[in-house]
Design a protein around this motif. Structure first.
Motif, short mmCIF file in Angstrom:
data_model
loop_
_atom_site.label_atom_id
_atom_site.label_comp_id
_atom_site.label_asym_id
_atom_site.label_seq_id
_atom_site.Cartn_x
_atom_site.Cartn_y
_atom_site.Cartn_z
N LEU A 145 0.82 -1.21 0.00
CA LEU A 145 0.00 0.00 0.00
C LEU A 145 0.85 1.26 0.00
N ASP A 146 1.95 1.22 0.74
CA ASP A 146 2.85 2.39 0.78
C ASP A 146 3.39 2.70 -0.62
N LYS A 147 3.74 1.67 -1.37
CA LYS A 147 4.25 1.88 -2.72
C LYS A 147 3.20 2.53 -3.62
N ALA A 148 1.93 2.25 -3.34
CA ALA A 148 0.84 2.79 -4.15
C ALA A 148 0.24 4.05 -3.56
N ALA A 149 0.80 4.53 -2.42
CA ALA A 149 0.30 5.74 -1.74
C ALA A 149 -1.16 5.61 -1.34
N ILE A 150 -1.52 4.43 -0.81
CA ILE A 150 -2.87 4.18 -0.30
C ILE A 150 -2.79 4.04 1.21
N SER A 151 -3.69 4.70 1.91
CA SER A 151 -3.71 4.66 3.37
C SER A 151 -4.27 3.33 3.87
N LEU A 152 -3.58 2.73 4.84
CA LEU A 152 -4.18 1.63 5.58
C LEU A 152 -4.83 2.22 6.82
N ILE A 153 -6.11 2.03 6.93
CA ILE A 153 -6.90 2.60 8.02
C ILE A 153 -7.28 1.47 8.96
N ARG A 154 -6.79 1.56 10.18
CA ARG A 154 -7.00 0.46 11.12
C ARG A 154 -8.20 0.73 12.04
N LEU A 155 -8.66 -0.35 12.64
CA LEU A 155 -9.77 -0.30 13.56
C LEU A 155 -9.28 -0.31 15.00
N ALA A 156 -9.81 0.61 15.81
CA ALA A 156 -9.64 0.57 17.26
C ALA A 156 -10.99 0.26 17.87
N THR A 157 -11.00 -0.42 18.98
CA THR A 157 -12.26 -0.88 19.57
C THR A 157 -12.32 -0.50 21.05
N PRO A 158 -13.48 -0.68 21.67
CA PRO A 158 -13.58 -0.39 23.11
C PRO A 158 -12.64 -1.24 23.96
N THR A 159 -12.16 -2.36 23.43
CA THR A 159 -11.26 -3.22 24.19
C THR A 159 -9.78 -2.93 23.92
#
Length: 280
Positions: A145-159
């Motif tokens: 993804l970095d090579k393609a300049a695309i953001s990886l968007i991660r999930l955060a949770t209540p835990t």
């Protein structure tokens, strides 16, 4: 760089003093033509960023509404590549609205990380949310993804405690998606007073805007979350409108976009200097 669209959009919203509205729609739902009509209508109806799901046969994080949407998309012949092609069609008339692809790892692995990232970038995809890819196993995907300049968007949770948050935000860009309620989509409701301190904690850990999703179905709930978050994500309530329209034999796109407008107007009505990417 496609990632730049996300940063530009949040910067503009920060200047306006409001949160983003992010509707979720499913690729191919209810038909290829209908899905494109909905997608093209989203920005005018109030979408600041679009979350575009790709149909998958085992959507483990989804409740019944999005599971049914995935089935409709699969029946329409859609999968990962065809959903990216849908984004490409959208880009012919809109080069500004960020598109976040959301789904599961198996189809991406089947295509190959580098091939996927290159194709996604070529189709105008700006970011990716992969529900079932833990940070500890994400290095090859992040590199592609970095090579393609695309953001990886991660999930955060209540835990997600503080130690876990440090891991979650590594390699994350664009924004962090905070899952407001435990469990699958479309079941429980998000409470702004519960979400607010969690959003601040995620902002501090990441230095990024925080989008809140899961458990937001009504304009009133969307407005409440917009007061404490940088973005509000609504999915199940919109794919439900597809199902309702099909059942009533009504025009699908107009019904979905009317719901988007109600929710978008509610988010836009909230002005607060305390939200919208007051990040460190």
């Amino acid at each position: 760089m496609t990632t730049a669209r996300i940063d530009a959009r949040f910067a503009a919203l920060k200047a306006e003093g409001r949160a983003a509205f992010i509707p979720y729609v499913m690729g191919g739902d209810p038909t290829p033509e209908g899905a494109l009509e909905i997608l093209r209508g989203l920005p005018a109806a109030g979408a600041d960023i679009i979350e575009l799901g790709f149909p998958f046969s085992d959507p483990m994080a989804e409740g019944p509404p999005i599971q049914k949407a995935a089935i409709r998309g699969l029946k329409a012949g859609f999968g990962l590549r065809s959903t990216m092609d849908l984004a490409r069609e959208f880009r012919k008339s809109d080069d500004a609205t960020p598109i976040i692809l959301m789904g599961y790892l198996n189809p991406i692995e089947s295509l190959g990380y580098d091939a996927f990232a290159a194709y996604a970038a070529d189709c105008g995809v700006d970011g990716l949310i992969v529900v079932d890819c833990p940070p500890e196993e994400a290095a090859p995907l992040v590199a592609a993804l970095d090579k393609a300049a695309i953001s990886l968007i991660r999930l955060a949770t209540p835990t997600s405690d503080d130690d876990r948050l440090k891991i979650v935000v590594q390699g994350t860009s664009g924004f962090v998606y905070y899952v407001a309620v435990a469990g699958v989509t479309g079941v429980k409701e998000a409470e702004a007073e519960v979400v607010a301190p969690a959003v601040e904690r995620v902002r501090k850990a990441s230095g990024l805007p925080v989008a809140v999703g899961f458990g937001i179905k009504t304009p009133e709930r969307a407005a409440a979350i917009a007061r404490v978050a940088d973005a509000v994500v609504v999915g199940s309530a919109l794919v439900d409108e597809v199902a309702f329209a099909l059942e009533a034999n009504e025009p699908v796109a107009s019904r979905v976009l009317a719901k988007v407008k109600l929710l978008g107007d509610a988010v836009r009505s909230v002005r607060t200097s305390a939200s919208v990417a007051e990040t460190v």
